[in-house]
Design an enzyme around this catalytic site. Sequence first.
Site: not given
Length: 361
Positions: A73, A156, A167, A169
């Site tokens: 974040c 993934n 988060h 990504h």
Amino acid sequence: MKKTSTRLADGRELIYYDSRDDTVRDAVDRRPLDRTVTTSEVRRDPLLGDAVAIASHRQGRTYHPPADECPLCPSEGDRLSEIPDSSYDVAVFENRFPSLAGDSGRCEVVCFTSDHDASFADLTEEQAGLVLEAWTDRTAELSHLPSVEQVFCFENRGAEIGVTLGHPHGQIYAYPFTTPRTALMLRSLAAHKEGTGGENLFDAVLEKELAGERIVLETEHWVAFVPYAAHWPYEVHLYPRRRVPDLLGLDEGARTEFPKVYLELLRRFDRIFDGRDGGEEGAGEPRTPYISAWHQAPFGTLEEFDGVVRDDFALHLELFTIRRTSGKLKFLAGSESGMSVFINDVPPEAAAQRLREVASS
């Protein structure tokens, strides 16, 4: 797109990708970090001929932190993260706990959005297009590193996959060798080219799928299908109609159309199990765990693959889930793990039909 490169407190590179050209990125990483020390080593298996990365320092990596301590974040007040700025569009940085480092390659983290509760499927087409630009730029930059032979962009998603940070990504692995999976494709490509007097195997596969019943969706520039010998319960391969070896080769039409096509596929994956799968909850819809992987041609020499040149390889994306039905996962047990022989409980034709049924309105 505007690209801004900076450094984190321990010397790792951080790159912001912004949709606005007037965005200023001058925030400084205020964390008291020592320089990252890695122990990554690539060892070759003399019997199988493949490679294993030994990376013991990864035992101490961040593991399922609470949302208010998420390292991906933006930084806010006294809460400092891997992203020093208070917001971002797309951010890429060197992994603090890399599987590959130095002469053994490089690992990067790609943050798709600053919204912790989102998913790639929640992005707008403009945001997804910016991620594509970041993938393309990183592929180009990493290909120039002397230790890098192949660049692998992937995501993934889901705790079932083994994701330790919630988060949204992905990652980029820059390998110092041609990966075993790609080597298998290149050997098949070489054998088919020799056996048919020059025909390209990727082109033949795509032509056959276009004439069959496993097409999930097709557009002017892209084709998505469940492969004839799908390994996973729900597995889709996405190809540009014009064969190119890597992301850098995509033309403007394919780049423009990709976000809409890819977002549609991801949203269909989230509908496969009708919300009864017991998966992790996110913004709006239940989230199907998946792996999304770009396959690109190696940048190194292809001399060991007789007659194959780099342009023979076909860039494509493979998207699959390990969930086989509601509440049940596909485990890689004895046959898969011990002998690399997959057993798929879902016929590819049935999977393609299901993925067509859940098309968005």
